[in-house]
Structures are given as structure tokens and as C-alpha cells.
Design an enzyme around this catalytic site. Structure first.
Site, PDB file in Angstrom:
ATOM      1  N   LYS A  10      32.967  38.698  35.165  1.00  0.00           N
ATOM      2  CA  LYS A  10      32.865  37.375  34.557  1.00  0.00           C
ATOM      3  C   LYS A  10      31.391  36.976  34.321  1.00  0.00           C
ATOM      4  CE  LYS A  10      37.243  35.685  36.544  1.00  0.00           C
ATOM      5  NZ  LYS A  10      37.893  34.561  37.305  1.00  0.00           N
ATOM      6  N   TYR A  50      43.882  32.992  29.087  1.00  0.00           N
ATOM      7  CA  TYR A  50      44.385  32.279  30.266  1.00  0.00           C
ATOM      8  C   TYR A  50      45.521  31.310  29.927  1.00  0.00           C
ATOM      9  CZ  TYR A  50      40.873  33.953  33.648  1.00  0.00           C
ATOM     10  OH  TYR A  50      40.130  34.713  34.520  1.00  0.00           O
ATOM     11  N   ASN A 113      34.122  33.242  40.492  1.00  0.00           N
ATOM     12  CA  ASN A 113      34.481  34.242  41.488  1.00  0.00           C
ATOM     13  C   ASN A 113      34.310  35.685  41.003  1.00  0.00           C
ATOM     14  OD1 ASN A 113      36.606  34.294  39.754  1.00  0.00           O
ATOM     15  ND2 ASN A 113      38.166  33.688  41.242  1.00  0.00           N
ATOM     16  N   HIS A 116      37.868  39.324  37.301  1.00  0.00           N
ATOM     17  CA  HIS A 116      39.297  39.146  37.013  1.00  0.00           C
ATOM     18  C   HIS A 116      39.996  40.482  37.180  1.00  0.00           C
ATOM     19  CE1 HIS A 116      43.038  38.108  34.964  1.00  0.00           C
ATOM     20  NE2 HIS A 116      42.939  39.294  34.399  1.00  0.00           N
ATOM     21  N   GLU A 127      47.111  41.775  28.753  1.00  0.00           N
ATOM     22  CA  GLU A 127      45.663  41.589  28.839  1.00  0.00           C
ATOM     23  C   GLU A 127      44.890  42.760  28.227  1.00  0.00           C
ATOM     24  OE1 GLU A 127      45.863  38.763  32.824  1.00  0.00           O
ATOM     25  OE2 GLU A 127      44.948  40.750  32.973  1.00  0.00           O
TER      26      GLU A 127
END
Ligand code: ADP
Ligand code: MG
Length: 139
Positions: A10, A50, A113, A116, A127
Site C-alpha cells: 500500500k 474495495y 497497515n 493487502h 482482485e
């Protein structure tokens, strides 16, 4: 059984200069990159990725974060790749992520975080297809 999962390094992790460390961790546990690219998601691309979370209170903030700068998206292949990558990532909240996990090492908070990972074969299929045409995935 060999399977594929979609991983994203990310924007927070790219900014921390830990792309190399994270890819090294994938390779060390037998998660082989078979597709990879750096891209900067538009807000609408992040929203589409998302979409499953669109009713959540953090959806807008999450999509702003994911479109805040370049990310690295990868397809990882290996035995039990989906579960193996989830274990390597650690809990969603880095404060709860076990020692030795990517989120423990590089996550900042429950939103920023670091990585993914797909959570099921169905989401992995969606995805992977969202970011990669078949001709960009190698064995
Ligand atoms: P995971 O990435 O572990 O599968 P989720 O699918 O539940 O977690 O959430 C997707 C992403 O949304 C998380 O990785 C994180 O970036 C963000 N997120 C999850 N929960 C929260 C929250 N309570 N507040 C802010 N952001 C969150
Ligand atoms: Mg998830």
C-alpha cells in the site's frame, strides 16, 4: 494445492521504502511473484477494488488512502497462497499483529497497515482480474 492471491504493497509502505523488504518476505515463505506493477490508483479505481466495503464508515477514508500515492500490486503463487499470505501479513490492526508479520513490522494503524491480501478464492479471482489481464501473469 498451488493457488494465486492478489497482494498490494500500500502507499504507506511505498513511502516507508520497504517494498524490497516486503517482497523478500513473500519469496522467503514460497509466495512467488508471478505478476507485479507499480501504479497510482484513482479514487474510483480504489472504490471499485474495495466495493465490498462501501457501506463501512471507513470506506471514504480508505479509498483516499489507497489513492494517495503509488502502490505495488502483485499476484503471488504458491501452496495455500491465500492463507499463507494472510498469516504473513498479520492482523488488520498492526497493534494486534503477531511479531514477525509484515503489519507488525511496517503497519502504522488499522487503516495504514502496509499490505493487502485476498481473503478467499472468490475474492482472489476478482482482485487478480481487476488489475491484471491473463497475458501479464507468468508461471
Ligand atoms: P484486511 O485488509 O485485513 O482484509 P478489511 O478487509 O477488514 O481488512 O479492511 C480493508 C482495509 O480497510 C484494511 O486493510 C484497512 O486498511 C482498512 N480498515 C479496516 N478496518 C478499518 C477501520 N476500523 N478504520 C479504518 N480503516 C480500516
Ligand atoms: Mg479484506
Amino acid at each position: 494445492m498451488s493457488e494465486r492471491t492478489l497482494a498490494i504493497i500500500k502507499p504507506d509502505a511505498v513511502k516507508k521504502h520497504v517494498i524490497g523488504d516486503i517482497i523478500h518476505r513473500y519469496e522467503q515463505v514460497g509466495l512467488k511473484p508471478v505478476a507485479m506493477k507499480m501504479l497510482s490508483m484513482s479514487k474510483s479505481v480504489a472504490e471499485g477494488f474495495y466495493a465490498v466495503h462501501k457501506a463501512r464508515p471507513f470506506f471514504g477514508s480508505l479509498c483516499d488512502f489507497m489513492s494517495s500515492g503509488p502502490a505495488v500490486v502483485l499476484v503471488l503463487q504458491g501452496d495455500n497462497a491465500i492463507k499463507k499470505n494472510r498469516e504473513l501479513m498479520g492482523a488488520t490492526d498492526p497493534a494486534k499483529a503477531d511479531a514477525g508479520t509484515i503489519r507488525n513490522a511496517h503497519g502504522t494503524n488499522i487503516e495504514f497497515n502496509a499490505v493487502h491480501g485476498s481473503d478467499s478464492p472468490e475474492t482472489a479471482q476478482f482482485e487478480i482480474g481487476y488489475f491484471f489481464p491473463g497475458m501479464e501473469i507468468f508461471n
